[in-house]
Every structure is written in structure tokens, then in C-alpha cells.
Design a protein around this motif. Structure first.
Motif: not given
Length: 184
Positions: A103-110, A118-120, A126-128
Motif C-alpha cells: 500500500v503506497d509502496g509499503q509492503r505488508l503481511v496480513l 514474519w517475512r522480511d 509491516i505485520d497487520l
């Protein structure tokens, strides 16, 4: 188009009023308030990632009726309380246990569940998550998106990150429409 995150709505689940001490006089008031808050924020062209524990499906069909009232393109990350009937609902754009998005260049783990790592995670990802109902002390780059943390409404990544910079998570005061929905 905005992208929102939420979790642990627990629609139609009477346990949530007692266990999580949600400020609603009845399950009907709870469900109506959460639906109204979602509709107040999310538009038809927005995207919502629901990170698990969407609804109990009792009576059968109730979860589908609630889902049909919620605008936006909806994605479900399965939680431990999501029955098969909720997972199979065709109103979901996708249903899975885990996702990685940006989202907007920010990688997220959901995921519904909070991870210890978590991965990377060491590379700024970021982990949500949901599941913990605001009771878990977060680690860096980890955020609980559950409604118990966010005044019973979906939130954007920008809102999530802004609150962390200001200090520990605290729900904002209820709006007049929230108070009215909860008391009706």
C-alpha cells in the motif's frame, strides 16, 4: 479509492459483548453500530481487508445479510471464528489465510494472527493482524487492526502509523453517530 483494514468484528456473536466488553446494550445494537461506522467511512470504490473473525452465521444467512450491507471490495483473511458459510460467501473478492500486499509502496503481511517474526520483518515489512483484541503489546512494525483498538471502524495504513507515532494505541472518542447508534 482508499484501502482500509479491520478485524474481529464478530457480527452475530453474543460472546463478544461479555468477553471484549464492547459498549453496546445488545447484539443487535452492536451489529447495527459496526455496520453504520463501516458505511460512514468506506465507499463503494474502496477496498477493505478484513483480517478475520468477521461473523458467526447464526441464524444461518445472517452473516451474508450483514456482508451485503457493507460497501467496498472486501477481502477476507480467515480467522479462528469464521465458519465455512462465511468463507464461501461470493461477496468476498478473495478469501485466504494469509496475504502479502503493498500500500503506497509499503509492503505488508496480513494474517488474523500476530506473528513474532514474519517475512522480511527486518527489512521494513509491516505485520497487520487481528485476534488479540488490543491486548497484545505490539513489537516494532506490528499493528492490531481489530475494531476493539480502532473505535469499532476500519482504518487506513496512514491512520495506523500516525497513532503509533503519537504513543500507545488509545481509541478515539466515539462520534455522536457512534453514541447514537449504540444507544438506539
Amino acid at each position: 479509492m482508499a484501502i482500509y483494514f479491520t478485524a474481529d468484528t464478530h457480527f452475530s456473536d453474543p460472546r463478544v459483548l461479555a468477553i471484549d466488553r464492547r459498549p453496546f446494550p445488545s447484539l443487535d445494537a452492536h451489529d447495527a453500530a459496526l455496520i453504520a461506522l463501516w458505511r460512514e467511512i468506506v465507499g463503494a470504490d474502496d477496498v477493505v481487508w478484513h483480517l478475520g473473525d468477521f461473523a458467526r452465521d447464526k441464524p444461518e444467512g445472517r452473516a451474508a445479510a450483514i456482508l451485503a450491507q457493507l460497501p467496498g471490495e472486501k477481502h477476507l483473511i480467515l480467522g479462528n471464528n469464521d465458519p465455512e458459510s462465511v468463507a464461501r460467501d461470493p461477496a468476498w473478492a478473495s478469501v485466504r489465510h494469509y496475504a502479502e500486499i503493498a500500500v503506497d509502496g509499503q509492503r505488508l503481511v496480513l494474517c488474523h494472527y500476530p506473528f513474532r517474526t514474519w517475512r522480511d520483518s527486518g527489512k521494513g515489512v509491516i505485520d497487520l493482524h487481528g485476534h488479540s483484541h488490543g491486548r497484545l503489546t505490539p513489537i516494532p512494525r506490528q499493528y492490531d487492526v481489530g475494531v476493539d483498538v480502532w473505535d469499532h471502524r476500519p482504518v487506513t495504513l496512514a491512520t495506523i502509523r500516525a497513532r503509533r507515532r503519537r504513543g500507545p494505541p488509545r481509541p478515539p472518542p466515539a462520534s455522536k453517530s457512534t453514541a447514537k447508534s449504540a444507544s438506539s
